[in-house]
Design a protein around this motif. Structure first.
Motif, short mmCIF file in Angstrom:
data_model
loop_
_atom_site.label_atom_id
_atom_site.label_comp_id
_atom_site.label_asym_id
_atom_site.label_seq_id
_atom_site.Cartn_x
_atom_site.Cartn_y
_atom_site.Cartn_z
N PHE A 295 0.63 -1.32 -0.01
CA PHE A 295 0.27 -0.17 -0.13
C PHE A 295 0.60 1.37 -0.21
O PHE A 295 0.31 2.50 -0.29
CB PHE A 295 -1.04 0.17 1.22
CG PHE A 295 -1.46 -0.80 0.55
CD1 PHE A 295 -3.21 -0.75 -0.19
CD2 PHE A 295 -2.24 -1.75 1.69
CE1 PHE A 295 -4.14 -0.96 -0.14
CE2 PHE A 295 -3.53 -2.57 1.68
CZ PHE A 295 -4.04 -2.10 0.33
N TYR A 296 2.18 1.22 0.23
CA TYR A 296 3.24 2.25 0.30
C TYR A 296 3.85 3.17 -0.58
O TYR A 296 3.28 4.40 -0.48
CB TYR A 296 4.54 2.01 1.41
CG TYR A 296 4.74 3.27 2.03
CD1 TYR A 296 5.05 3.99 2.83
CD2 TYR A 296 5.67 3.97 1.22
CE1 TYR A 296 5.30 4.92 3.53
CE2 TYR A 296 6.79 4.95 1.20
CZ TYR A 296 6.47 5.45 2.15
OH TYR A 296 7.10 6.48 2.58
N PRO A 297 3.09 2.80 -1.59
CA PRO A 297 3.58 3.46 -2.96
C PRO A 297 2.61 3.93 -3.12
O PRO A 297 2.28 5.01 -3.66
CB PRO A 297 4.19 2.20 -3.58
CG PRO A 297 4.53 1.13 -3.44
CD PRO A 297 3.86 0.70 -2.05
N LEU A 298 1.38 3.42 -2.59
CA LEU A 298 -0.65 3.55 -3.33
C LEU A 298 -0.51 5.44 -2.74
O LEU A 298 -1.48 6.14 -2.96
CB LEU A 298 -1.65 3.34 -3.19
CG LEU A 298 -0.76 1.62 -4.10
CD1 LEU A 298 -2.12 0.80 -3.74
CD2 LEU A 298 -0.72 2.32 -5.35
N THR A 299 0.02 5.55 -1.18
CA THR A 299 0.31 6.14 -0.94
C THR A 299 0.45 7.59 -1.78
O THR A 299 -0.08 9.05 -1.39
CB THR A 299 0.53 6.80 0.86
OG1 THR A 299 1.97 6.45 0.63
CG2 THR A 299 0.16 5.24 1.36
N MET A 337 1.61 8.84 11.60
CA MET A 337 0.52 8.20 12.03
C MET A 337 0.26 6.56 10.98
O MET A 337 -0.21 5.54 11.99
CB MET A 337 -0.89 8.56 11.12
CG MET A 337 -2.11 8.49 11.38
SD MET A 337 -3.89 9.33 11.07
CE MET A 337 -3.01 9.85 9.24
N ASN A 338 0.83 6.39 10.03
CA ASN A 338 1.61 5.36 9.56
C ASN A 338 2.14 3.98 10.83
O ASN A 338 1.58 3.29 11.73
CB ASN A 338 2.77 5.06 8.76
CG ASN A 338 1.99 4.59 7.29
OD1 ASN A 338 0.72 4.19 7.60
ND2 ASN A 338 2.21 5.45 6.00
N LEU A 358 -5.29 1.54 6.16
CA LEU A 358 -6.35 2.97 7.23
C LEU A 358 -6.16 4.27 7.39
O LEU A 358 -7.12 5.12 7.22
CB LEU A 358 -7.15 2.40 8.24
CG LEU A 358 -7.69 3.05 9.72
CD1 LEU A 358 -9.06 3.17 9.07
CD2 LEU A 358 -8.06 2.41 10.75
N PRO A 359 -4.44 4.30 7.46
CA PRO A 359 -4.08 5.75 6.97
C PRO A 359 -4.17 5.90 5.80
O PRO A 359 -4.66 7.08 5.76
CB PRO A 359 -2.49 5.84 7.21
CG PRO A 359 -2.53 4.68 8.11
CD PRO A 359 -3.65 3.45 7.76
N LEU A 364 -7.32 10.00 2.11
CA LEU A 364 -7.70 10.21 1.25
C LEU A 364 -9.65 11.05 1.61
O LEU A 364 -9.90 11.98 0.58
CB LEU A 364 -8.42 9.08 0.98
CG LEU A 364 -8.65 9.00 -0.60
CD1 LEU A 364 -8.69 9.90 -1.97
CD2 LEU A 364 -8.92 7.63 -1.35
N ALA A 365 -9.83 10.95 2.56
CA ALA A 365 -11.24 11.30 2.96
C ALA A 365 -11.50 12.30 3.30
O ALA A 365 -12.20 13.13 2.71
CB ALA A 365 -11.71 10.57 4.17
N VAL A 366 -9.89 12.99 3.71
CA VAL A 366 -9.49 14.49 4.39
C VAL A 366 -9.32 15.24 2.94
O VAL A 366 -10.04 16.88 3.11
CB VAL A 366 -8.52 14.61 5.24
CG1 VAL A 366 -8.14 15.36 5.63
CG2 VAL A 366 -8.96 14.06 6.68
N ALA A 367 -8.48 14.56 2.55
CA ALA A 367 -8.46 15.33 0.74
C ALA A 367 -9.28 15.86 0.12
O ALA A 367 -10.00 16.81 -0.05
CB ALA A 367 -7.71 14.57 0.29
N LEU A 368 -10.79 15.00 0.16
CA LEU A 368 -11.95 15.11 -0.68
C LEU A 368 -12.77 15.23 -0.41
O LEU A 368 -13.22 16.42 -0.64
CB LEU A 368 -12.80 13.80 -0.92
CG LEU A 368 -11.60 12.56 -1.83
CD1 LEU A 368 -12.64 10.64 -2.01
CD2 LEU A 368 -11.78 13.17 -3.16
#
Length: 377
Positions: A295-299, A337-338, A358-359, A364-368
């Motif tokens: 998941f890390y690269p997708l962050t 947080m990670n 989850l992080p 992403l929710a905060v960004a949107l």
């Protein structure tokens, strides 16, 4: 519109590249200062310290890529907003959806580059750096306890058609993957000790097992605690100058024990998890690390999405330096947080995929939400 996309790609890519170069150089300086404390130990000289730091560069690049993408994107979009270029782009028909699409496209390139670094170049370079330093200082790889490294190994057929359980203890692992001072305790399925073997050293033969030197093997007869009758069976001691010991253990498994899971590639992590699972051992920590690697690269995409609202904030809403500083602080908070979720997930035994994802989902929710708010203003 194609021209605008290319212009955005160039601005974001150049800003991200500049920020990444600056961050890697900064952390390389810190690493070099730290290595100077070890210069002079054994044969470790300044040239080795420089080579060590240089070999750590791919790992540092991998770790810093999401933060660099965030700061670089924030800087590029803030500069466009400050120069009123972004306003002109919006008048020319650049909608929020098209802006997000353009950012995601350049982000995918960063994601692919990060995956390549994390799975091929970074682990190999870091392993080489570690071996280089150990050889220069004259040390062995490491050992978990004062008695050395302990590994559990299950054998499907112990020679008598019955499964066997082994506990292997080695004193230390050399930089050439040879292993020194073996002790092998083998139990049958009723957990009765059957053999004890010692060896001076061993080297791995690919696909066959370990070539042990100076082997002394003691075979014990099966003893039933409730049976007090006399038996003709006796203890047998076999001495061999050299013996091929067949086992599923590999140098990579010993290396996995001595290396932090976060430093391993996803492929090696999956192999080690399979080994632990076959030996009925706890795998939570390594599964969290594996999903984290995936998941890390997708962050990077999440970080770049978080930078989108900065394009809608004009200079009067905050100076360029304040926006860049905000990006740095967001990156630091995300990194912390990670780490926090990794430890909490390990303690609370949360599903590893949830701990790793989850992080990013929260950010992403905060960004949107932020993008929706600034667009509606």
């Amino acid at each position: 519109m194609i021209t605008l996309r290319r212009y955005l790609w160039r601005e974001v890519a150049s800003s991200t590249g500049f920020v990444l170069l600056a961050l890697v150089a900064l952390f390389a300086m810190f690493d070099l200062i730290k290595e100077f404390d070890d210069v002079g130990h054994g044969g470790y000289r300044t040239a080795y310290a420089l080579a060590f730091v240089l070999l750590l560069t791919p790992s540092r690049t991998y770790e810093l890529m999401p933060i660099a993408a965030l700061i670089g994107t924030v800087y590029a979009l803030s500069k466009l907003a400050a120069n009123s270029e972004f306003t002109i782009m919006r008048v020319a028909g650049l909608s929020t959806r098209r802006l997000a699409s353009a950012i995601v496209q350049i982000g995918i390139g960063f994601v692919v580059l990060t995956y390549v670094l994390g799975e091929s170049l970074a682990p190999s370079a870091e392993d080489l750096a570690r071996r280089l330093k150990l050889e220069a200082t004259g040390a062995s790889l490491a050992q978990e306890f004062r008695s050395g490294v302990w590994v559990r190994d299950v054998v499907a057929d112990g020679g008598d058609g019955q499964p066997r359980l082994r506990f292997v203890n080695v004193n230390h692992v050399n930089t050439d993957t040879s292993v020194v001072r073996w002790r092998i305790y083998e139990f049958d399925r009723d957990m009765r000790l059957r053999t004890i073997a010692t060896a001076d050293s061993g080297s791995y033969v690919h696909g066959q097992g370990w070539n042990l030197q100076g082997v002394v093997e003691t075979s014990l007869p099966p003893v039933v605690a409730s049976d007090t009758s006399q038996t003709a069976e006796h203890t047998e001691v076999i001495r061999e100058p050299q013996m091929l010991w067949r086992s599923g253990l590999t140098p990579e498994i010993f290396g996995a024990i001595l290396v932090q899971p976060e430093r391993m590639s996803a492929l090696n992590l999956s192999r080690y998890i399979r080994h632990l699972d076959e030996n009925h051992q706890v795998t939570n920590r390594f599964e969290i690390a594996l999903w984290g690697k995936l998941f890390y690269p997708l962050t990077i995409l999440v970080m770049m999405a978080l930078a989108l609202p900065f394009a809608y904030l004009h200079v009067r809403s905050g100076t360029m330096s304040f926006k860049v500083f905000s990006g740095i602080m967001i990156g630091v908070i995300f990194y912390a947080m990670n780490k926090l979720f990794s430890h909490l997930g390990l303690l609370a035994t949360w599903p590893p995929i949830v701990v790793a994802a989850l992080p990013g989902i929260l950010v992403l929710a905060v960004a949107l939400t932020a993008l929706y708010w600034v667009e509606r203003r």
